[in-house]
Write a protein that holds these residues in place. Structure first.
Motif, PDB file in Angstrom:
ATOM      1  N   ALA A 741     105.009  83.979 -18.039  1.00 45.88           N
ATOM      2  CA  ALA A 741     106.408  84.247 -17.664  1.00 45.88           C
ATOM      3  C   ALA A 741     106.861  85.610 -18.185  1.00 45.88           C
ATOM      4  O   ALA A 741     106.658  85.945 -19.355  1.00 45.88           O
ATOM      5  CB  ALA A 741     107.312  83.142 -18.217  1.00 45.88           C
ATOM      6  N   GLU A 742     107.471  86.395 -17.286  1.00 43.49           N
ATOM      7  CA  GLU A 742     108.076  87.692 -17.582  1.00 43.49           C
ATOM      8  C   GLU A 742     107.065  88.709 -18.112  1.00 43.49           C
ATOM      9  O   GLU A 742     107.421  89.657 -18.805  1.00 43.49           O
ATOM     10  CB  GLU A 742     109.238  87.540 -18.580  1.00 43.49           C
ATOM     11  N   ILE A 760     103.177  68.094 -16.890  1.00 44.74           N
ATOM     12  CA  ILE A 760     103.890  69.300 -16.444  1.00 44.74           C
ATOM     13  C   ILE A 760     105.368  68.980 -16.519  1.00 44.74           C
ATOM     14  O   ILE A 760     105.868  68.111 -15.799  1.00 44.74           O
ATOM     15  CB  ILE A 760     103.494  69.696 -15.009  1.00 44.74           C
ATOM     16  N   ALA A 761     106.058  69.637 -17.382  1.00 46.60           N
ATOM     17  CA  ALA A 761     107.470  69.351 -17.600  1.00 46.60           C
ATOM     18  C   ALA A 761     108.297  70.570 -17.266  1.00 46.60           C
ATOM     19  O   ALA A 761     107.845  71.703 -17.357  1.00 46.60           O
ATOM     20  CB  ALA A 761     107.696  68.928 -19.058  1.00 46.60           C
ATOM     21  N   GLY A 762     109.509  70.320 -16.865  1.00 47.40           N
ATOM     22  CA  GLY A 762     110.408  71.419 -16.563  1.00 47.40           C
ATOM     23  C   GLY A 762     111.643  70.948 -15.877  1.00 47.40           C
ATOM     24  O   GLY A 762     111.718  69.789 -15.425  1.00 47.40           O
ATOM     25  N   ALA A 763     112.614  71.776 -15.772  1.00 47.75           N
ATOM     26  CA  ALA A 763     113.863  71.433 -15.107  1.00 47.75           C
ATOM     27  C   ALA A 763     113.654  71.400 -13.614  1.00 47.75           C
ATOM     28  O   ALA A 763     112.656  71.908 -13.081  1.00 47.75           O
ATOM     29  CB  ALA A 763     114.952  72.445 -15.468  1.00 47.75           C
ATOM     30  N   THR A 764     114.614  70.779 -12.957  1.00 47.17           N
ATOM     31  CA  THR A 764     114.554  70.692 -11.504  1.00 47.17           C
ATOM     32  C   THR A 764     114.545  72.096 -10.927  1.00 47.17           C
ATOM     33  O   THR A 764     115.364  72.949 -11.288  1.00 47.17           O
ATOM     34  CB  THR A 764     115.755  69.912 -10.965  1.00 47.17           C
ATOM     35  N   GLY A 765     113.587  72.317 -10.013  1.00 46.64           N
ATOM     36  CA  GLY A 765     113.477  73.628  -9.386  1.00 46.64           C
ATOM     37  C   GLY A 765     112.726  74.615 -10.246  1.00 46.64           C
ATOM     38  O   GLY A 765     112.651  75.805  -9.929  1.00 46.64           O
ATOM     39  N   GLY A 767     109.524  74.653 -10.811  1.00 48.27           N
ATOM     40  CA  GLY A 767     108.184  74.963 -10.308  1.00 48.27           C
ATOM     41  C   GLY A 767     107.120  73.977 -10.743  1.00 48.27           C
ATOM     42  O   GLY A 767     105.928  74.317 -10.763  1.00 48.27           O
ATOM     43  N   LYS A 768     107.500  72.747 -11.085  1.00 46.53           N
ATOM     44  CA  LYS A 768     106.532  71.755 -11.536  1.00 46.53           C
ATOM     45  C   LYS A 768     105.567  71.419 -10.411  1.00 46.53           C
ATOM     46  O   LYS A 768     104.340  71.358 -10.609  1.00 46.53           O
ATOM     47  CB  LYS A 768     107.273  70.486 -11.999  1.00 46.53           C
ATOM     48  N   SER A 769     106.080  71.143  -9.204  1.00 42.29           N
ATOM     49  CA  SER A 769     105.237  70.773  -8.072  1.00 42.29           C
ATOM     50  C   SER A 769     104.288  71.905  -7.722  1.00 42.29           C
ATOM     51  O   SER A 769     103.095  71.692  -7.436  1.00 42.29           O
ATOM     52  CB  SER A 769     106.109  70.409  -6.866  1.00 42.29           C
ATOM     53  N   ILE A 770     104.801  73.138  -7.712  1.00 44.15           N
ATOM     54  CA  ILE A 770     103.933  74.272  -7.391  1.00 44.15           C
ATOM     55  C   ILE A 770     102.825  74.389  -8.416  1.00 44.15           C
ATOM     56  O   ILE A 770     101.668  74.670  -8.089  1.00 44.15           O
ATOM     57  CB  ILE A 770     104.773  75.554  -7.308  1.00 44.15           C
TER      58      ILE A 770
END
Length: 803
Positions: A741-742, A760-765, A767-770
């Motif tokens: 990242a960055e 794979i954790a993260g907020a909605t949107g 990029g977890k699915s990607i």
């Protein structure tokens, strides 16, 4: 990462943020300070700074009037002054080269100038060498024409602000009025005598001035003149002005103010017919002495007129008669008989204080007048006052006053046995024109006729003596008061057929008393030059003898006798002091100081000739010299500023102020130092100003770099530092999952790490699915089977290829 690790990470991030802010502040201050230092030193070099101008000492309870005068440098004007004289038969066109900003003497001669012309005589000056007044159209001029020529607008000294009066002249019988004019000043501030106006003469710019019937002191109190003229001169130029006179003037025989070289000779004897040796014979302040046979020969330069003829000798009554000098009577035989001194009545002598004031016919005080009465002598002071106590016989006693270029004064004063004091004022009449001779222009052409010049007489004398040179003095015999000085001039005329080169020296007895203004002289053929001797009364009272030795193309020794006599004034009459504005200067900085003069004589005003000299520390090398004349009443403060020559580099120097007044001398001296400006010093050969400029540039560049870096950091969402060496590297058992990242750094994942649980954790949107899709795709590309469970049918996109 545990709690301790998180805490350490947070503390490290805070420290890093504080360090960046501190570094940015330092760079900002550093850059600003460097830039300001550069600007400061540049302004020191380029700017003109002002400081103390003057101050006024005041006493409580008194009101002081303060007059402020601003003087402007007027390089666009010049001035001429002198005598306008008539020399019959003289038709040469005279001119004067006038440099901008200069004031100079110019004596002008015309064949005819009508003294009794309507409106008074006048003459004209123009830069046109072919001006024809007889056929020209003459009308008042326009000052704007002058301003356009000298390029002057809006200044107090422009012609429009100068020629603000009106004058009237008569050109022949034609009256021309409303001529724009102005006046120039006399030394005493009077400005109603010497006028000058501007005319338009057939398109030419012409200036006109009246010629005064009386010869008087002008702006220079040491010169007698009958005109002064202000003329325009564009800055940094030299203009040639040509002089003209009214062609309608009509002149009788004779001229205005022609000086005549008169020769008076004869014998002086006593009542028994015996020769009287060493008797003084005086005419118009010029004195000679009789020889052993009683013979005298006196040459004097005089105007036409009748003059007192005075003969004096101790033990005899003064002999007084008259001689008349005219253009046809200039060689006069005059014999005198002296009578033994008249005894007093009953041998009675009375001690009387005689005092008064000596003035000229215009009422101006005369200094240096020798006054004789009885066996005593005194001299008038700078204000014309004199006073002395004399022992006189009861009865009529003569008082005599003598000054060069003035007619002898003689009067009788009655003294009784009860007389204790006498107030007697004396008026001296001028005898010639300020030592001015009409020069090579004579009133008659015959050799030896009236108006014969000094040079012709000198040539005749040296030819009779078989010589080809002339020295004006055969001996020097002078008195000088203690701690004062006098000046003496010796002239040399060269009648040789080649240039005359001579050297001057003094015998050892005189080297501490006399200062020569030159040690050598080259006199061209048929030319004249002068040697000035300054005689100082700085040695003990007494008589000093020696010789002035002339060597080179001629050999001569002139006997010198100098007598130093006690001073009449018990104290210094002028106190001087120099107050430097800055005792330490930088290269290129002007020297500024106050010269304070205090008059210690009560109720006596006098003129002071000042000389400002800047020398090296030992006083031998002179770098700058300036002269001026001032008048002091009680006290006077002068503010001086001098631009120092470029040859004056770092070191110690002296500024001297020398004052010559009342035949006295005073001086003051102050040391000062010149240093290089701080910013011109070097460090490893690099000037400091360059270093400061470089520091400012480097600081500015660094500041901008870190500001940009700080801005970029502020834009980032992730600030946790990564140790890239610990991250997975590309290989057979690793897959590329994207970029950190960055950062433009590829990110890899070890396939072996997937054999254990992973999330794979993260907020909605976020990029977890990607991310999951990329991992699956990379695994498939490595030949690894992937089983996907999608009970909610949300990951159906896994069937599409990742782009």
């Amino acid at each position: 990462m545990g709690q301790e690790g998180v805490r350490e990470l947070a503390e490290r991030e805070l420290k890093l943020e504080w360090f960046e802010k501190a570094w940015l502040n330092f760079l900002g201050i550093f850059t600003l300070a460097s830039f300001l230092l550069f600007v400061f030193f540049a302004s020191l070099h380029l700017a003109q700074w002002t400081g103390l101008v003057s101050y006024v000492q005041q006493q409580a309870g008194y009101v002081t009037e303060l007059e402020l005068t601003q003087k402007f440098p007027t390089e666009i004007w010049g001035g001429i002054y002198g005598l306008v004289l008539r020399v019959p038969g003289f038709t040469q066109q005279l001119s004067e080269d006038l440099e901008s900003g200069n004031v100079q003497r110019s004596d002008v001669f015309f064949d005819c100038i009508q003294l009794d012309a309507p409106g008074g005589p006048e003459f004209y000056a123009s830069t046109n060498p072919n001006l024809s007044l007889a056929s020209a159209t003459i009308q008042p001029g326009d000052p704007a024409t002058i301003d356009a020529w000298i390029n002057c607008t809006g200044r107090p000294y422009c012609a429009n602000n100068t020629f603000t009066r009106n004058m009237t002249i008569y050109f022949g019988d034609t009256k021309i009025e409303n001529i724009p004019s102005t006046y120039t000043y006399k030394y005493n501030g009077e400005n109603e005598i010497f006028d000058v106006g501007v005319l338009n003469v057939s398109g030419s710019l012409v200036f006109v001035a009246h010629v005064n019937e009386s010869i008087q002191k002008g702006f220079n109190p040491n010169a007698l003149v009958n005109y002064q003229m202000l003329l325009p001169t564009p800055a940094n130029t030299t203009q040639t002005y040509y002089f003209y006179v009214d062609p309608n003037d009509e002149c009788p025989a004779g001229g205005i103010g022609n000086s005549i070289i008169a020769n008076i000779y004869g014998y002086v004897k006593d009542s028994a017919g015996s020769a009287v040796e060493n008797a003084s014979v005086t005419v118009a302040g010029n004195t000679t002495y009789t020889d052993a046979s009683g013979f005298y020969n006196l040459s004097v330069e005089l105007l036409e007129g009748t003059y007192n003829f005075l003969v004096r000798k101790d033990g005899y009554d003064p002999y007084l008669s008259n001689v008349t000098i005219t253009s046809s009577n200039y060689t006069i035989e005059k014999n005198a008989t002296l009578v033994a001194e008249t005894p007093s009545v009953g041998g009675q002598l009375v001690s009387v204080q005689v005092y008064g004031k000596v003035t000229d016919t215009g009422g101006s005080a005369l200094s240096g007048v020798a006054i004789y009465m009885g066996d005593n002598q005194t001299t008038s002071d700078a204000n014309g006052n004199y006073s002395f106590v004399v022992d006189l016989a009861v009865g009529q006693n003569p008082i005599i006053a003598v000054k060069e270029n003035y007619d002898n004064y003689y009067a009788l004063i009655n003294i009784t046995s009860n007389t204790t004091e006498v107030n007697h004022n004396i008026t001296m009449e001028p005898a010639n024109l300020n030592d001015f001779v009409t020069g090579p222009f004579t009133t008659q052409a015959e050799q030896g006729g009236p108006g014969e010049t000094n040079i012709q007489q000198i040539r005749r004398i040296v030819e009779e003596a078989g010589q080809d040179f002339w020295i004006s003095a055969t001996e020097i015999n002078k008195q000088v008061r203690e701690n004062t000085f006098i000046e003496e001039t010796i002239g040399i005329y060269n009648f040789k057929s080649r240039e005359l080169k001579v050297q001057f020296s003094l015998t050892d007895e005189l080297k501490d008393i006399i200062e020569l203004d030159k040690s050598a002289m080259s006199v061209p053929v048929n030319s004249f030059d002068k040697l000035k001797l300054t005689i100082y009364g700085t040695k003990p009272v007494g008589v000093y003898r020696g010789k002035l030795i002339i060597s080179g193309d001629l050999e001569s020794e002139i006997p010198v006798k100098i007598e130093i006599v006690p001073r009449k004034l018990p104290i210094e009459t002028l106190e001087m002091g120099i107050e430097l504005v800055k005792p330490v200067l930088t290269l290129g900085e002007p020297l500024k100081y106050r010269l304070v003069l205090k008059n210690l004589l009560t109720n006596q005003k006098y003129k002071v000739n000042l000389k400002h000299v800047i020398t090296g520390p030992n006083g031998t090398r002179v770098y700058l010299e300036d002269k001026e004349e001032v008048e002091i009443d009680n006290s006077l403060t002068l503010l001086k500023e001098f631009e120092l020559p470029v040859v004056m580099q770092e070191g110690e120097y002296l500024v001297n102020a020398e004052a010559h007044y009342l035949d006295l001398f005073s001086s003051a001296v102050a040391p000062f130092v010149i240093r290089r400006p701080f910013y011109l010093y070097s460090f490893f050969g690099i000037p400091l100003w360059v270093i400061f400029l470089g520091m400012a540039v480097v600081g500015f560049a660094s500041l901008n770099f870190f500001l940009y870096r700080h801005y970029q950091q502020r834009k980032k969402r992730y600030h946790v530092p990564l140790e890239l060496d610990l991250l997975p590297k590309p290989g057979e058992r690793s897959i590329k999952i994207g970029k950190i990242a960055e950062r433009n750094v590829p990110a890899y994942l070890n396939l072996d790490d997937l054999t254990t649980h992973a999330i794979i954790a993260g907020a909605t949107g976020g990029g977890k699915s990607i991310s999951a899709q990329v991992i699956i795709e990379e695994a498939l590309m490595k030949g690894i089977a992937v089983l996907v469970f999608d009970p909610t049918a949300q990951w159906s996109g896994m069937l599409r290829k990742c782009t």
